[in-house]
Design an enzyme around this catalytic site. Structure first.
Site, PDB file in Angstrom:
ATOM      1  N   LYS A   1       0.699  -1.052   0.014  1.00 33.96           N
ATOM      2  CA  LYS A   1      -0.073   0.050   0.096  1.00 33.96           C
ATOM      3  C   LYS A   1       0.914   1.287   0.042  1.00 33.96           C
ATOM      4  CE  LYS A   1      -1.706   1.841   3.882  1.00 33.96           C
ATOM      5  NZ  LYS A   1      -1.777   3.137   3.950  1.00 33.96           N
ATOM      6  N   ASN A   2       1.716   1.276   0.876  1.00 31.20           N
ATOM      7  CA  ASN A   2       2.737   2.447   1.014  1.00 31.20           C
ATOM      8  C   ASN A   2       3.682   2.684  -0.196  1.00 31.20           C
ATOM      9  OD1 ASN A   2       1.898   2.962   3.416  1.00 31.20           O
ATOM     10  ND2 ASN A   2       3.441   2.098   4.482  1.00 31.20           N
TER      11      ASN A   2
ATOM     12  N   ARG B   1      -4.590  11.028   4.438  1.00 38.47           N
ATOM     13  CA  ARG B   1      -3.611  11.910   4.366  1.00 38.47           C
ATOM     14  C   ARG B   1      -2.759  11.928   3.212  1.00 38.47           C
ATOM     15  NH1 ARG B   1      -1.062  15.196   7.719  1.00 38.47           N
ATOM     16  NH2 ARG B   1      -3.059  14.950   9.197  1.00 38.47           N
TER      17      ARG B   1
ATOM     18  N   CYS C   1      -5.484  19.720   9.500  1.00 39.02           N
ATOM     19  CA  CYS C   1      -4.405  20.180  10.607  1.00 39.02           C
ATOM     20  C   CYS C   1      -3.948  20.948  10.311  1.00 39.02           C
ATOM     21  CB  CYS C   1      -3.416  18.631  10.274  1.00 39.02           C
ATOM     22  SG  CYS C   1      -2.470  18.776   8.637  1.00 39.02           S
TER      23      CYS C   1
ATOM     24  N   ARG D   1       2.271  18.829  11.812  1.00 39.86           N
ATOM     25  CA  ARG D   1       1.864  17.490  11.276  1.00 39.86           C
ATOM     26  C   ARG D   1       2.999  17.544  10.150  1.00 39.86           C
ATOM     27  NH1 ARG D   1      -2.927  14.780  12.393  1.00 39.86           N
ATOM     28  NH2 ARG D   1      -1.633  13.246  11.677  1.00 39.86           N
ATOM     29  N   PRO D   2       3.021  15.934   9.563  1.00 37.60           N
ATOM     30  CA  PRO D   2       4.029  15.849   8.496  1.00 37.60           C
ATOM     31  C   PRO D   2       4.067  17.065   7.087  1.00 37.60           C
ATOM     32  CG  PRO D   2       3.538  13.847   9.525  1.00 37.60           C
ATOM     33  CD  PRO D   2       2.504  15.078   9.783  1.00 37.60           C
ATOM     34  N   VAL D   3       3.003  17.534   6.754  1.00 37.30           N
ATOM     35  CA  VAL D   3       2.639  18.348   5.615  1.00 37.30           C
ATOM     36  C   VAL D   3       3.708  19.395   5.674  1.00 37.30           C
ATOM     37  CG1 VAL D   3       0.406  17.464   5.135  1.00 37.30           C
ATOM     38  CG2 VAL D   3       0.931  19.897   6.611  1.00 37.30           C
ATOM     39  N   ASP D   4       4.242  19.901   6.607  1.00 36.29           N
ATOM     40  CA  ASP D   4       5.140  21.161   6.684  1.00 36.29           C
ATOM     41  C   ASP D   4       6.437  20.626   5.915  1.00 36.29           C
ATOM     42  OD1 ASP D   4       6.033  19.411   8.983  1.00 36.29           O
ATOM     43  OD2 ASP D   4       6.911  20.936   9.797  1.00 36.29           O
ATOM     44  N   LEU D   5       6.761  19.625   6.156  1.00 38.52           N
ATOM     45  CA  LEU D   5       8.408  18.942   5.433  1.00 38.52           C
ATOM     46  C   LEU D   5       7.844  18.681   3.942  1.00 38.52           C
ATOM     47  CD1 LEU D   5       9.519  16.546   7.935  1.00 38.52           C
ATOM     48  CD2 LEU D   5      10.250  18.882   7.789  1.00 38.52           C
TER      49      LEU D   5
ATOM     50  N   ASP E   1       5.199   0.834  11.673  1.00 41.38           N
ATOM     51  CA  ASP E   1       4.086   0.147  11.321  1.00 41.38           C
ATOM     52  C   ASP E   1       3.908  -1.125  11.829  1.00 41.38           C
ATOM     53  OD1 ASP E   1       2.951   2.635  10.038  1.00 41.38           O
ATOM     54  OD2 ASP E   1       3.264   1.862   8.110  1.00 41.38           O
TER      55      ASP E   1
ATOM     56  N   ILE F   1       8.780   7.511  16.260  1.00 36.32           N
ATOM     57  CA  ILE F   1       8.390   7.994  15.151  1.00 36.32           C
ATOM     58  C   ILE F   1       7.256   8.944  14.933  1.00 36.32           C
ATOM     59  CG2 ILE F   1       7.918   7.510  12.583  1.00 36.32           C
ATOM     60  CD1 ILE F   1      10.759   6.551  13.441  1.00 36.32           C
TER      61      ILE F   1
ATOM     62  N   ARG G   1      -8.328  -0.702   4.957  1.00 26.15           N
ATOM     63  CA  ARG G   1      -7.446   0.256   4.328  1.00 26.15           C
ATOM     64  C   ARG G   1      -6.143  -0.261   3.873  1.00 26.15           C
ATOM     65  NH1 ARG G   1      -5.862   4.178   7.833  1.00 26.15           N
ATOM     66  NH2 ARG G   1      -4.657   5.016   5.935  1.00 26.15           N
TER      67      ARG G   1
END
Length: 429
Positions: free
Chosen positions: A22-23, A102, A126, A131-135, A316, A338, A408
């Site tokens: 999936k990833n 996400r 968010c 949250r991770p979107v800043d990176l 995970d 993490i 999912r």
């Protein structure tokens, strides 16, 4: 809402085919936005997240087809998907779609790289910076994109195209590396990514992009170099096996004292997790085309573990390993480095009789002789898998609610476990 009913006690014996990751599948699908030609992806898993991303890509104008059945193909084997973004008709990814997953935020990179603009909702509303979107946005700014935020949407603009730059991530980020890779392929000049994620799914994306005409070197290392090209073309690519699904079923086999061969996967995708599993007293061996996991009669030994970016122990698999340690001899300490707040499964495992205490970022698990079935609630994708593992050995019946989380990320879970002797049943709402 569907539920999973498990009657514990049976050891797993047999063969489980491992699906495409999936990833890896999600960023590969997103990469279809980078070209006006067709991208063909094989070994695609049948998952709820894949279906949702198809809807999001369709909103941008991406057409898709699912190839007909091939010889030997079943509901447990991968399918072939063809994606065509010949004409992108909309550069906006709306909140009602992005908020549900996400990973759909990743469309921002290919859209701004190919069309010079993108308007994408912040996932779940968010706040950027926590949250991770800043990176992801940090990477795009290093490539010359102008970033604005308006009414919960991120607007990225590069009217003259992106340009190569130096992206030195302050911490390892898989989503940031995915975004930087995709965006930099069409940037003018050379891009260097330092402190890049090294996960197999990053390597898989880079290999696919190179098949499409990108010029990427160093994927799998902490420094990746991308020479921008004017355009990308279509390609055909097979999705890498799912290492998290592999680790989950390996731990399920160990938990039940079974003997299971996992086919269509590779040990090198999760060496740290397999080494940790061996320390518990479980026999893990590579076989032709897969991995054999066996624990016949030997008690589980308690093992300490700390999650780390690849090649370390995967976050995970933290919840699944915690479930395994609930039946180990002694006390184990599981440290999560993490993600914050990734111990929501602790309370649900406790409902089955597990003894787990929390000390900051560490869970202290004292093994017990017996788990007992009870109704439990899945809180997220990986937590739900931990409840399945525990339920496989719990006395009586375990009912797992909110199993849409499982759908999912785990393809045909009931049939894969059922073919190995587990009493697992889906109760339709």
């Amino acid at each position: 809402m569907d539920r999973i009913l498990i009657r514990g006690g049976a050891p797993l014996e047999g063969t489980i085919p491992i699906s495409g990751a999936k990833n890896a599948a999600l960023p590969l699908m997103t990469a279809s936005l980078l070209t006006d030609e067709t991208l063909e992806l094989g070994n695609m898993p049948r998952l709820a997240d894949v279906g949702l991303l198809l809807r999001i890509l369709g909103n941008h104008g991406v057409d898709h087809t699912i190839a007909g059945k091939r010889p030997g193909e079943t509901a447990e084997t991968g399918q072939t998907m063809r994606l065509s973004a010949r004409t992108i008709i909309d550069t906006t990814a709306p909140y009602e779609l992005v908020s549900r997953m996400r990973a759909s935020f990743w469309v921002i990179g290919p859209l701004v790289a190919r069309l010079g603009e993108a308007r994408v909702s912040m996932p779940g509303g968010c706040a950027i910076g926590t949250r991770p979107v800043d990176l992801l946005l940090f990477a795009l700014e290093k490539l010359g994109a102008e970033i604005d935020v308006d009414a919960g949407y991120v607007i990225a603009r590069a009217p003259k195209g992106l340009r190569g730059g130096h992206i030195d991530f302050p911490k390892v980020t898989v989503s940031g590396t995915h975004t930087a890779l995709m965006a930099a392929t069409l940037a003018n000049g050379t891009t260097i990514i330092d402190n890049a994620a090294r996960e197999p799914e990053v390597i898989d994306l880079a290999e696919c992009l190179n098949k499409m005409g990108a010029r990427i070197t160093g994927a799998g290392e902490s420094r990746i170099v991308i020479e921008g090209v004017a355009r990308l073309h279509g390609a055909s690519h097979e999705v890498v096996p799912d290492r998290i699904e592999t680790g989950t079923y390996a731990m399920a086999a160990a938990m039940t004292g079974g003997d299971v061969t996992l086919t269509g996967t590779r040990p090198q995708l999760l060496e740290s997790a397999l080494d940790t599993l061996r320390q518990t007293g479980t026999e893990v061996t590579g076989v032709n085309g897969g991995i054999r996991v066996r624990r016949n009669g030997q008690p589980l030994e308690a093992v300490d573990v700390t999650t780390d970016p690849f090649p370390g122990f995967p976050t995970d698999l933290q919840a699944q390993f915690m479930a395994l340690m609930t039946r180990a001899k002694g006390t184990s300490r599981i440290r999560e480095t993490i993600f914050e707040n990734r111990f929501m499964h602790v309370q649900e495992l406790a409902r089955l009789g597990a003894r787990i205490g929390l000390q900051g970022d560490t869970a202290v698990v004292t093994g017990v002789d017996t788990l007992k079935g009870a109704p439990v609630m899945a809180t997220d994708l990986r937590a739900s898998a931990s409840l399945v593992i525990a339920g496989l050995v719990a006395e009586g019946e375990t009912t797992i609610n909110r199993v849409y989380h499982l759908d999912r990320g785990f393809e045909a879970l009931e049939s894969k476990l059922g073919r190995c002797g587990a009493a697992v049943e889906r109760i339709r709402a």
